[in-house]
Design a protein around this motif. Structure first.
Motif, short mmCIF file in Angstrom:
data_model
loop_
_atom_site.label_atom_id
_atom_site.label_comp_id
_atom_site.label_asym_id
_atom_site.label_seq_id
_atom_site.Cartn_x
_atom_site.Cartn_y
_atom_site.Cartn_z
N VAL A 148 17.49 21.37 74.68
CA VAL A 148 18.91 21.44 75.05
C VAL A 148 19.05 20.60 76.32
O VAL A 148 18.55 20.97 77.37
N THR B 18 24.26 22.64 77.28
CA THR B 18 24.50 24.03 77.67
C THR B 18 25.92 24.43 77.29
O THR B 18 26.21 25.60 77.12
N GLY C 93 25.03 28.22 74.88
CA GLY C 93 24.16 28.11 76.06
C GLY C 93 23.74 29.46 76.59
O GLY C 93 22.58 29.69 76.91
N VAL D 166 19.68 29.49 76.00
CA VAL D 166 18.96 29.10 77.22
C VAL D 166 19.34 29.96 78.41
O VAL D 166 18.78 29.81 79.49
N CYS E 181 15.31 23.57 78.22
CA CYS E 181 16.64 23.20 78.69
C CYS E 181 16.50 22.34 79.94
O CYS E 181 15.71 22.64 80.83
#
Length: 189
Positions: free
Chosen positions: A28, A33, A63, A67, A165
């Motif tokens: 990501v 995000t 997001g 993450v 991420c």
């Protein structure tokens, strides 16, 4: 995944989420995000993946679920303060960081919320610089923010996806050789 504010047709979004539900890994990058923004079809079964979703089942949408963070603010002055990546010392020997020491990007540092997930493994912190050049001094009035982290996402299927991420990774940031190395390492890790 390097999407930003997309509202995919439901059939396409299903493919995307089926991939995650299969427990497959994902990167990501930067704006991902806040990959999705549901404004046209708010009744979609996928509307909870919108970056600004506030429901108890998916704070922060995609997001927030995966993450642990959605986009909330520019911590650095957008277009005025660049980013220096600082390797998190306790994880300096992590395979994703092999050969990675000097990360700079002209994009600014993104802020994270106070409830940043405790289960995230932060590999690199983002230091805000006072200008747009790699030699500019740090902005001492701004705290470090997580810049690169790993997190396991447990899908509804019960399978777990390992997700990297980064909030650095705009096109101009990729001039950084060590940032490119980080992405290559992550792909093979």
């Amino acid at each position: 995944n390097q999407l930003r504010f997309r509202e995919l047709p439901d059939a396409d979004m299903k493919h995307f989420l089926d991939y995650l539900d299969a427990g497959k890994p994902m990167m990501v990058v930067r704006t991902a995000t806040h990959a999705f923004a549901y404004s046209r079809n708010k009744t979609s079964p996928y509307a909870k993946y919108s970056w600004d979703y506030k429901g108890a089942d998916a704070r922060g949408g995609f997001g927030g679920l995966t993450v642990g963070e959605t986009w909330t603010f520019h911590h650095g002055g957008h277009g005025k303060e660049a980013t220096r990546g600082l390797v998190e010392g306790r994880h300096r020997d992590h395979p994703i960081l092999k050969g990675v020491r000097d990360v700079f990007g002209p994009s600014d540092v993104y802020g994270v919320n106070a409830d940043f997930p405790a289960d995230a493994v932060v590999l690199m912190q983002g230091l805000t610089l006072t200008g747009m050049n790699p030699t500019d001094p740090p902005q001492l009035k701004k705290a470090l923010m997580p810049l690169v982290w790993l997190r396991d996402y447990r899908a509804p299927s019960g399978k777990t996806s390992r997700i990297l991420c980064t909030t650095i990774g705009a096109a101009a940031d990729l001039a950084s050789e060590d940032l490119r190395r980080l992405f290559i390492n992550a792909a093979y890790d």
